[in-house]
Design an enzyme around this catalytic site. Structure first.
Site, mmCIF file in Angstrom:
data_model
loop_
_atom_site.group_PDB
_atom_site.id
_atom_site.type_symbol
_atom_site.label_atom_id
_atom_site.label_comp_id
_atom_site.label_asym_id
_atom_site.label_seq_id
_atom_site.Cartn_x
_atom_site.Cartn_y
_atom_site.Cartn_z
ATOM 1 N N ASN A 248 -3.222 27.117 38.290
ATOM 2 C CA ASN A 248 -2.802 27.320 39.676
ATOM 3 C C ASN A 248 -2.265 26.046 40.333
ATOM 4 O OD1 ASN A 248 -3.130 28.503 42.591
ATOM 5 N ND2 ASN A 248 -4.427 26.673 42.551
ATOM 6 N N ALA A 249 -2.666 24.870 39.867
ATOM 7 C CA ALA A 249 -2.273 23.630 40.549
ATOM 8 C C ALA A 249 -0.754 23.559 40.644
ATOM 9 C CB ALA A 249 -2.801 22.411 39.800
ATOM 10 N N GLY A 250 -0.271 23.162 41.787
ATOM 11 C CA GLY A 250 1.177 23.062 41.939
ATOM 12 C C GLY A 250 1.534 22.209 43.132
ATOM 13 N N ILE A 251 2.730 21.631 43.065
ATOM 14 C CA ILE A 251 3.258 20.822 44.176
ATOM 15 C C ILE A 251 4.715 21.209 44.415
ATOM 16 C CG2 ILE A 251 1.752 18.833 43.794
ATOM 17 C CD1 ILE A 251 4.141 17.479 42.324
ATOM 18 N N ASP B 30 10.764 19.216 47.551
ATOM 19 C CA ASP B 30 12.031 19.897 47.810
ATOM 20 C C ASP B 30 13.150 18.929 48.191
ATOM 21 O OD1 ASP B 30 10.436 22.112 47.478
ATOM 22 O OD2 ASP B 30 10.639 22.859 49.525
ATOM 23 N N GLN C 253 15.589 29.371 44.779
ATOM 24 C CA GLN C 253 15.513 29.059 46.210
ATOM 25 C C GLN C 253 16.278 27.776 46.497
ATOM 26 O OE1 GLN C 253 15.574 29.811 49.131
ATOM 27 N NE2 GLN C 253 13.492 30.375 49.719
ATOM 28 N N TYR D 27 11.319 23.196 41.389
ATOM 29 C CA TYR D 27 10.203 24.153 41.505
ATOM 30 C C TYR D 27 10.574 25.502 40.887
ATOM 31 C CZ TYR D 27 6.459 26.680 44.073
ATOM 32 O OH TYR D 27 5.367 27.443 44.435
ATOM 33 N N LYS E 86 8.595 27.168 37.790
ATOM 34 C CA LYS E 86 7.902 28.451 37.959
ATOM 35 C C LYS E 86 8.513 29.539 37.078
ATOM 36 C CE LYS E 86 4.779 27.136 40.913
ATOM 37 N NZ LYS E 86 3.344 27.230 40.581
ATOM 38 N N TYR F 200 5.260 34.283 49.892
ATOM 39 C CA TYR F 200 4.836 33.191 50.783
ATOM 40 C C TYR F 200 3.417 33.443 51.287
ATOM 41 C CZ TYR F 200 9.378 31.065 50.518
ATOM 42 O OH TYR F 200 10.496 30.427 50.045
#
Ligand code: NDP
Length: 241
Positions: free
Chosen positions: A82-85, A88, A141, A147, A151, A179
């Site tokens: 689950n860890a994510g950053i 952007d 996106q 990202y 993903k 979101y």
């Protein structure tokens, strides 16, 4: 005996909700985090999980972290990557560091963690790998080339593992949240967030608990025939084919 779960990034946001849900379901839960000791301590005390600080983007740090978890709680049966950053930037301004940090923490981390618990799952003939992808890995996106790539990469990773684990009792699935109301969205400008909410047919952000309940289901024996799937949990914002 209750099974052991590792939730990476399990001390805040979606991960914290997953940790809490899994504790309530009677699992032994290890919640990993990167650096926010205060949030981790608060989480440990509030929901009764053990917390482990290591960088999931660093293979050797993961080796040491997993050893500590297994010494405390026994072999890891369920991994929730689950860890994510986010880092952007419009692609024409995206730096090599912004690209690499996100690939390391959001994608390579899943290799670092899963590869090191995979042999044990195979030997025991049971395992669950749950990867937290994103709506933006499904559809892309603006400002998220890094990202979105990471993903989307998790979705391919999950599908390959599904084939390889199936005969050994291991399932691998993705959850692709839309979101969700967490601190990660603090990086999104309020006017941009307002615009995003306007595109969600259900008219609101998701709740972390709504992702956690999907993870708990995928971890259960009832979900044994679900393997290689991407479960979208996004209020109908994007309906993947
Ligand atoms: P948060 O920013 O609220 O929490 C992130 C968690 O990950 C924290 O526990 C943090 O630890 C940990 N973490 C970050 N980097 C590392 C690292 N290198 N090693 C170990 N742990 C790390 O994020 P969310 O809860 O919002 O997001 C969770 C996941 O869900 C992410 O993968 C995200 O991409 C995905 N997602 C989120 C959406 C949203 O709208 N919120 C939508 C779709 C997907 P620490 O507290 O120490 O910083």
């Amino acid at each position: 005996m209750s099974k052991t779960v590792l939730v990476t990034g399990g001390t805040r946001g979606i991960g914290r909700a997953i940790s809490e849900t899994m504790v309530k379901k009677g699992y032994k839960v290890a919640a990993n985090y990167a650096g926010n000791d205060a949030a981790a301590q608060e989480c440990a005390e509030a929901i009764g999980v053990k917390v482990y600080k290591f960088d999931v983007g660093d293979y050797d740090a993961v080796t040491a972290g997993l050893a500590a978890i297994e010494a405390d709680l026994g072999p890891i049966d369920i991994v929730i990557n689950n860890a994510g950053i986010t880092r952007d930037a419009p692609f024409h301004k995206m730096t090599k560091d912004q690209w690499q940090q996100v690939i390391d923490v959001d994608l390579t981390s899943a290799f670092n963690v899963t590869r090191q618990v995979w042999d044990g799952m195979r030997e025991r003939g049971w395992g669950r790998v749950i990867n937290i992808s994103s709506i933006n890995g499904q559809k892309g996106q603006f400002t998220q080339a890094n990202y979105s790539a990471a993903k989307a990469g998790l979705i391919g990773f999950t599908k390959a593992l599904a084939y390889e684990g199936a005969k050994k009792g291991i399932t691998s699935n993705c959850v692709a949240p839309g979101y969700i109301d967490t601190e990660m969205l603090a990086a999104v400008k309020p006017e941009v967030l307002e615009g995003i909410i306007a595109t969600i047919p259900v008219g609101r952000l998701g709740k972390a608990e709504e992702i956690a309940s999907m993870c708990a289901y995928l971890a259960s024996d009832e979900a044994a025939f679900i393997n290689g799937a991407t479960m979208t949990v996004n209020g109908a914002q994007y309906i993947a084919g």
